[in-house]
Design an enzyme around this catalytic site. Sequence first.
Site, PDB file in Angstrom:
ATOM      1  N   HIS A 115       0.796  -1.236   0.000  1.00 19.72           N
ATOM      2  CA  HIS A 115       0.000   0.000   0.000  1.00 19.72           C
ATOM      3  C   HIS A 115       0.819   1.272   0.000  1.00 19.72           C
ATOM      4  CE1 HIS A 115      -4.164  -1.411   0.520  1.00 19.72           C
ATOM      5  NE2 HIS A 115      -3.606  -2.470   1.082  1.00 19.72           N
ATOM      6  N   LYS A 119      -9.045  13.912   3.991  1.00 15.13           N
ATOM      7  CA  LYS A 119      -8.162  12.739   4.010  1.00 15.13           C
ATOM      8  C   LYS A 119      -7.277  12.871   5.243  1.00 15.13           C
ATOM      9  CE  LYS A 119      -6.658  13.894  -0.144  1.00 15.13           C
ATOM     10  NZ  LYS A 119      -6.516  12.661  -0.888  1.00 15.13           N
ATOM     11  N   ARG A 120      -6.515  11.832   5.567  1.00 17.32           N
ATOM     12  CA  ARG A 120      -5.588  11.965   6.682  1.00 17.32           C
ATOM     13  C   ARG A 120      -4.623  13.113   6.437  1.00 17.32           C
ATOM     14  NH1 ARG A 120      -5.428   7.989  10.765  1.00 17.32           N
ATOM     15  NH2 ARG A 120      -3.736   9.264  11.560  1.00 17.32           N
ATOM     16  N   LYS A 153       0.526  14.440   1.419  1.00 22.55           N
ATOM     17  CA  LYS A 153      -0.769  14.769   0.841  1.00 22.55           C
ATOM     18  C   LYS A 153      -0.926  16.277   0.607  1.00 22.55           C
ATOM     19  CE  LYS A 153      -3.207  10.736   2.807  1.00 22.55           C
ATOM     20  NZ  LYS A 153      -3.969  10.083   1.714  1.00 22.55           N
ATOM     21  N   THR A 172      -8.403   6.662  -2.598  1.00 24.13           N
ATOM     22  CA  THR A 172      -9.741   6.194  -2.927  1.00 24.13           C
ATOM     23  C   THR A 172     -10.739   7.329  -2.740  1.00 24.13           C
ATOM     24  OG1 THR A 172      -9.886   5.331  -0.668  1.00 24.13           O
ATOM     25  CG2 THR A 172      -9.450   3.728  -2.428  1.00 24.13           C
ATOM     26  N   LYS A 187     -14.322   8.517  -4.838  1.00 24.98           N
ATOM     27  CA  LYS A 187     -15.634   8.858  -4.261  1.00 24.98           C
ATOM     28  C   LYS A 187     -16.106  10.212  -4.774  1.00 24.98           C
ATOM     29  CE  LYS A 187     -13.950   6.584  -0.093  1.00 24.98           C
ATOM     30  NZ  LYS A 187     -13.317   6.885   1.208  1.00 24.98           N
TER      31      LYS A 187
HETATM   32  C1  LIG Z   1     -12.011   7.156   1.555  1.00 24.32           C
HETATM   33  C2  LIG Z   1     -11.603   7.547   2.910  1.00 24.32           C
HETATM   34  C3  LIG Z   1     -10.254   7.782   3.195  1.00 24.32           C
HETATM   35  C4  LIG Z   1      -9.165   7.705   2.139  1.00 24.32           C
HETATM   36  O1  LIG Z   1      -9.045   8.990   1.539  1.00 24.32           O
HETATM   37  P1  LIG Z   1      -7.804   9.324   0.586  1.00 24.32           P
HETATM   38  O2  LIG Z   1      -8.175  10.659   0.031  1.00 24.32           O
HETATM   39  O3  LIG Z   1      -7.771   8.278  -0.461  1.00 24.32           O
HETATM   40  O4  LIG Z   1      -6.593   9.364   1.425  1.00 24.32           O
HETATM   41  C5  LIG Z   1      -9.912   8.152   4.474  1.00 24.32           C
HETATM   42  N1  LIG Z   1     -10.840   8.286   5.445  1.00 24.32           N
HETATM   43  C6  LIG Z   1     -12.153   8.083   5.206  1.00 24.32           C
HETATM   44  C7  LIG Z   1     -13.128   8.265   6.311  1.00 24.32           C
HETATM   45  C8  LIG Z   1     -12.583   7.704   3.939  1.00 24.32           C
HETATM   46  O5  LIG Z   1     -13.880   7.489   3.710  1.00 24.32           O
END
Ligand SMILES: *Cc1c(COP(=O)(O)O)cnc(C)c1O
Length: 801
Positions: free
Chosen positions: A346, A535-536, A541, A643, A647
């Site tokens: 990952h 995101k985190r 990032k 991911t 979304k």
């Molecule tokens: C999808 C999701 C992530 C991953 O987000 P990235 O932008 O791909 O880092 C992290 N936290 C939650 C709650 C999510 O739904």
Amino acid sequence: MFSSVPQFKNAFLKKLEMMFGTSFEESTSREQFQTLGHMIREHVSSDWIKTNELYRAGAKKQVYYLSIEFLLGRLLRHNLINLGVEKVVCEGLGELGIELDQLEEIEADAGLGNGGLGRLAACFLDSLASLDLPGHGCGIRYKHGLFEQKIVDGYQVELPEQWLRHGHVWEIRKTDDAVEVPFWGEIESRMENGRLVFRHLNAETIMAVPYDLPVIGYETQTVNTLRLWNAEPSRFPANADIFKYKKDTESVSEFLYPDDTHDDGKILRLKQQYFLVASSLKAIVNSFKKKNKSLLEFHDYVSIHINDTHPAIAVPELMRILMDEEGLGWGDAWDITVQTLSYTNHTTLAEALERWPIRIFKPLLPRIFMIVEEINERFCKQVWEQYPGDWGRVESMAIIAHDEVRMAPLAIVGSHSVNGVAQLHTEILKNREMNLFYQFYPERFNNKTNGITHRRWLLKANPGLSGLITDAIGGSDWVSSPQKLEELMRFKDDSAFLEKLHDIKQANKERLAKRILDKTGIQVDTESIFDVQVKRLHAYKRQLLNVLHIMHLYNALKKDPEALLYPRTFIFGAKASPGYYFAKKVIKLINCVADKVNNDPATNGKLKVVFLENYRVSLAEDIFPAADISEQISTASKEASGTGNMKFMMNGAMTLGTLDGANVEITDLVGRENIFLFGLTAEEVLDYQHNGGYHSLEYYHHDERIRGVVDQLVNGFFPDTENHFNEIYDTLLGHNDQYFVLRDFASYAEAHQEISRSYLDRNAWLQKSLVNIAKSGYFSSDRTIMEYADQIWKVQSALKV
Ligand SMILES: *Cc1c(COP(=O)(O)O)cnc(C)c1O
């Protein structure tokens, strides 16, 4: 009990009375929620039993997905939708004066994960069940999921999360399936009937008690299982402090480690990993043995997937079971192990690769260590034979080196398949980070681009858009066949349709605006562009790039009120790992900028900045449908897939991104004209990293916009923040800006201007949005899971004959 509204109402009222001994009028929302949860569980129980019987008796292969994280979120609405009873329940409750929306809020998020990796595991479970594939999750039932985030004085404060406070309505404790997991102690070996046997003496054992959750597929009979293991005291040792023993034991499933990039080398973390692996494998082998097949055929009936290296101890543990408990020789055990296991990588961040000091690993897991040593010796010998004299190569590839056990090499050597999670990521693994392993095992490496379950992230999260899609393409087939979203392309020149798309986005923005107002008191303009980064929080990032650019927009607006072509609302959500000092400073900076901007009448109506605290799955479901812009701005080469990007796309937001992770595939699908790209390419970043040539100070000196905002970090621009942002300043200038924030600034600012220009042409914007939705079917985790099933696991639907 769900077949008609009156029947449901009747059953609901009866069940409520029975469960709580209270009348409906006296009942609380929590009691109503629990009642509904129990009804659903009862409703699926016969299908659950049937599914298990089918799997037990059947000749079909089972797959087990081992993951240290499952970020499930809430399950009520999701289960109702998958069962096809949402409408009946919604109407029935409505007639009783209960709003399903409000009942939903009672459920605590099951936050047993940090971010993308854990959420991927949850999406995969939904796809496995919905595709009728015999696939199960194995994880840990952490008493406290990921911490709850509060913002105090602009800074993140962590509170322990309490999702089990009122119990978890979906789980069933399986006391009789408990198993013991040994730690510490010594290994005794002796010859018995001409065979070397091992005994684990003086071990400290922990009881692993499974809690099973039904994983309900979409409109199908399949109900798979997510098994979460709980750590409990086993045999109380004589003469020991029993309170201490109980506490030590339970601590193994007490907390989720709040970090998804590196761990802090705690024994507890390694204990958690072995706890997950040993209990899961024991249950898997027990269940296989009931089939009365030879163990030599194990891999024909069982596939075990290790999600990142956290469960990589499955390699030596399966060897141990096959040899020590089942009496196989090394050769057979090794063939079976490799053919059973597969591994997903990952991340390419070097600091995130797991390594355990031998001084911890060996005493904690003495027998496992012996087996790892043997695997390592045999493997190094093979490398040596293929590359005689190449000590450097052996040293780089060794599983044990420099007094450490390296988990990625262990996982690669012990698996028949190693996959990356997006095209670019897999290429970087093959050609750079894991190149030596790729040379050695080229056939093992493959790509499986991540996906998300469109059932949660579109059907559930965005009912408005889902309804429009169903109406437009004539039926809800797209839910089972998400590639059918492509049929939306027909409407690209249908302006009436595009206006409906606009109205839905607008309604979603209004709903989010209301939530923002409730939670933060900030009034946002729903006519503005909603520009979102959730995101985190991590340096790679680059939330910092986003916030520095907002500071620049603010500065520009102060000079020229017409500087911004179109009003913007910037929305952030992000948790930082508690020990990640820099990340926490960025949160503070975002909140300082928000304070400054939101309280300045000069920029009011043009610019707003919102930080939403406690970003998690349920909050994410409110955010994605309301976004116009999806910020995916990682330093190229650093984000394995992402991911969140998928979304957003599925909900019609436009990506503003670097060519990183799955943004590359998004670009291929939607075309260059339907995405906003900027910044260095992965190639360029890696080239800078290897050959040097980047000097952040040059960008500071030569771009007055950059100089302006970087100086503002330390010149008193933010009231009462003396020295608060010194570290950020130093990262950018003193330490030469490792993540190329200043290098990409100009290109990023230009992309933002292009966005404003594009948004002004409403019809063209809606067309772009439509293309994004139409092409997003590729990113359904159904596609991803079919690829895993066909190419790695070799499993088939259990319902097909
Ligand atoms: C999808 C999701 C992530 C991953 O987000 P990235 O932008 O791909 O880092 C992290 N936290 C939650 C709650 C999510 O739904």
